[in-house]
Write a protein that holds these residues in place. Structure first.
Motif, PDB file in Angstrom:
ATOM      1  N   ARG A 151     -11.665  17.871 -19.074  1.00 36.92           N
ATOM      2  CA  ARG A 151     -11.376  18.778 -19.294  1.00 36.92           C
ATOM      3  C   ARG A 151     -11.587  17.411 -21.085  1.00 36.92           C
ATOM      4  N   GLN A 152     -12.319  17.173 -21.501  1.00 42.28           N
ATOM      5  CA  GLN A 152     -12.716  16.364 -22.339  1.00 42.28           C
ATOM      6  C   GLN A 152     -12.662  14.851 -22.198  1.00 42.28           C
ATOM      7  N   ASP A 165     -16.857  17.040 -20.937  1.00 37.62           N
ATOM      8  CA  ASP A 165     -16.652  18.953 -21.067  1.00 37.62           C
ATOM      9  C   ASP A 165     -17.014  20.001 -20.956  1.00 37.62           C
ATOM     10  N   SER A 207     -15.785  19.651 -29.282  1.00 40.60           N
ATOM     11  CA  SER A 207     -15.757  19.061 -29.012  1.00 40.60           C
ATOM     12  C   SER A 207     -16.969  18.519 -29.671  1.00 40.60           C
TER      13      SER A 207
END
Length: 452
Positions: A315-316, A329, A341
């Protein structure tokens, strides 16, 4: 988990049995690989398996009994109408043993990050249990609740869904004392039909909540801002754009891999920093700030908790390899999270080129083509120098981007993850930045793995 008597469990699931129920149970399991002595095994049925086939094995491994929908030879069976319902009923009964704050978190995008930020804040004062990974469904959430013990002083529980009614069942199980909804997007719109129906499904988080449990909403989301909340429930709004909220952010500045901002709350203000990028993460931090205030945590401690947060997994997650920055991500994808994003890609400071590697967004239903074209327009408006696309519908990213003025010669479509890796290996230079974003099923992390 604290021990429960077998008699308590039988009563909680309304089961039938034909053996002495005087044993003490120390664990509940739905997986025979995790069976321990004096546990209870619940025989769930899945698309690819039937837990009843493993009931006898669970007894051999030390289970005190098994919860089943039919008798199984070689097993002490507690017979119920539905094993899946029994799991929820039992977890609800167990949760009722703990008089603690429980924060329920849901939303189309950002609920996991928000849950983790909230847990960082709550942990500044309380010993806190939180949902691990993506255990936010009708199997994972009960298993999380069984992690409560006498030392737990608070819990932060994530609730996910793909169909109407699911969050209602999760809420009735967890009984949140405070509820947070991050936003209303289009994830699972294929199943729910419209964003309005998604809103209704997310608001099911109130079904099991205390009558006086506050509801924390992002006012930047049009549907949440206009949502009709029945009764006299207290609603707390947060925003990065609107100052008519109980909590809002101002003076937002990006620097390196962090964002600083001012939190304005109930007549006061305080500086805060998050160690991740994007306006959407500022929103997530504001939700955590609201929860902290509700739990009586001081603003100074709350911003320390927010600063403790670090992105995990896919996640990112920002990593640097051979001088190239990779923003991984790849956990899920929907138009809102894709836009977020791409915003991060634009904000990150770099001396090189920015590459946007975008894979398909899944489960978007009949309007999938248009949603992909919309993301292409977001890409055109970003600071991406190259757009690399992977998947059947990803060609519409390119169509949308080109229609918005992005140079067609800077768009490439791939039908193989290995080919993306080969291309990147041939062009990447020190100082470049690569965003990899797509639905979990597209497995874009394999591109980064292939570059190692």
């Amino acid at each position: 988990m604290e021990k429960m008597s077998l008699a308590e469990i039988i009563q909680a699931v309304d089961g039938s049995f034909g053996f002495p129920a005087d044993a003490m149970v120390s664990a509940i399991s739905t997986d025979t690989r995790k069976i321990t002595e004096n546990s209870v095994f619940i025989a769930l049925k899945g698309e690819r398996f039937d837990g009843h086939d493993f009931a006898a094995k669970a007894m051999e491994l030390g289970a005190a009994a098994v919860i089943t929908e039919r008798p199984v030879e070689g097993a002490k069976c507690i017979i119920v109408d539905s094993a899946a319902k029994a799991l929820l009923d039992l977890a609800s009964f167990y949760r009722g043993k703990f008089d603690i704050p429980l924060i329920g978190v849901t939303g189309s995008v950002g609920k996991t990050t928000t849950k983790d930020m909230i847990a960082c804040v709550v942990s500044r004062r309380y010993k806190t249990l939180k949902t691990q990974g993506n255990l936010n469904n009708e199997i994972g959430l009960p298993q999380t609740l069984f992690g409560l013990d006498k030392g737990c002083e608070a819990a932060v529980i994530e609730m996910g869904m793909s169909h109407a009614g699911e969050i209602s069942r999760l809420s009735m199980c967890a009984c949140p004392t405070c509820a947070v909804i991050t936003n209303i997007g289009v994830s699972h719109i294929e199943n729910l039909g419209s964003q309005e129906n998604i809103l209704k499904a997310k608001l099911e988080i109130l079904d099991g909540a205390d009558y006086d449990a506050p509801l924390i909403l992002c006012k930047d989301d049009k549907l949440l801002a206009a949502a009709e909340i029945h009764g006299e429930r207290r609603v707390i709004y947060y925003s990065v754009k609107k100052k008519d909220c109980e909590v809002y952010a101002s003076d937002i500045e990006t620097g390196g891999s962090s964002v600083s901002f001012t939190v304005n709350y109930f007549g006061g203000s305080i500086g805060a920093v998050i160690h991740c990028l994007g306006e959407h993460n500022v929103k997530n931090a504001l939700a955590a700030f609201c929860v902290g205030l509700e739990l009586g945590i001081g603003p100074e401690e709350i911003v320390k908790g927010i600063a403790d947060f670090r992105p995990e997994g896919m996640r990112q997650n920002l990593t640097v390899k051979n001088g190239v920055s990779f923003i991984l991500d790849c956990y899920n994808a929907a138009p809102d999270s894709m836009k977020a994003s791409l915003s991060v890609l634009s904000q990150i400071k770099t001396n090189g080129k920015r590459y946007a590697v975008l894979a398909d967004m899944l489960e978007l239903g009949k309007n999938s083509k248009q949603y992909h074209k919309t993301v292409g327009k977001y890409a055109a408006a970003s600071k991406a120098d190259m757009l690399l696309c992977f998947g059947g519908d990803s060609c519409y990213y390119i169509e949308g981007a080109v229609q918005s003025g992005f140079p067609e010669e800077k768009c490439l479509h791939f039908d193989d993850r290995q080919k993306i890796a080969e291309y990147l290996r041939s062009v990447l230079k020190e100082g470049d930045t690569v965003l990899l974003k797509g639905s979990r099923g597209m497995r874009l992390e394999e591109v980064v793995n292939a570059l190692e």
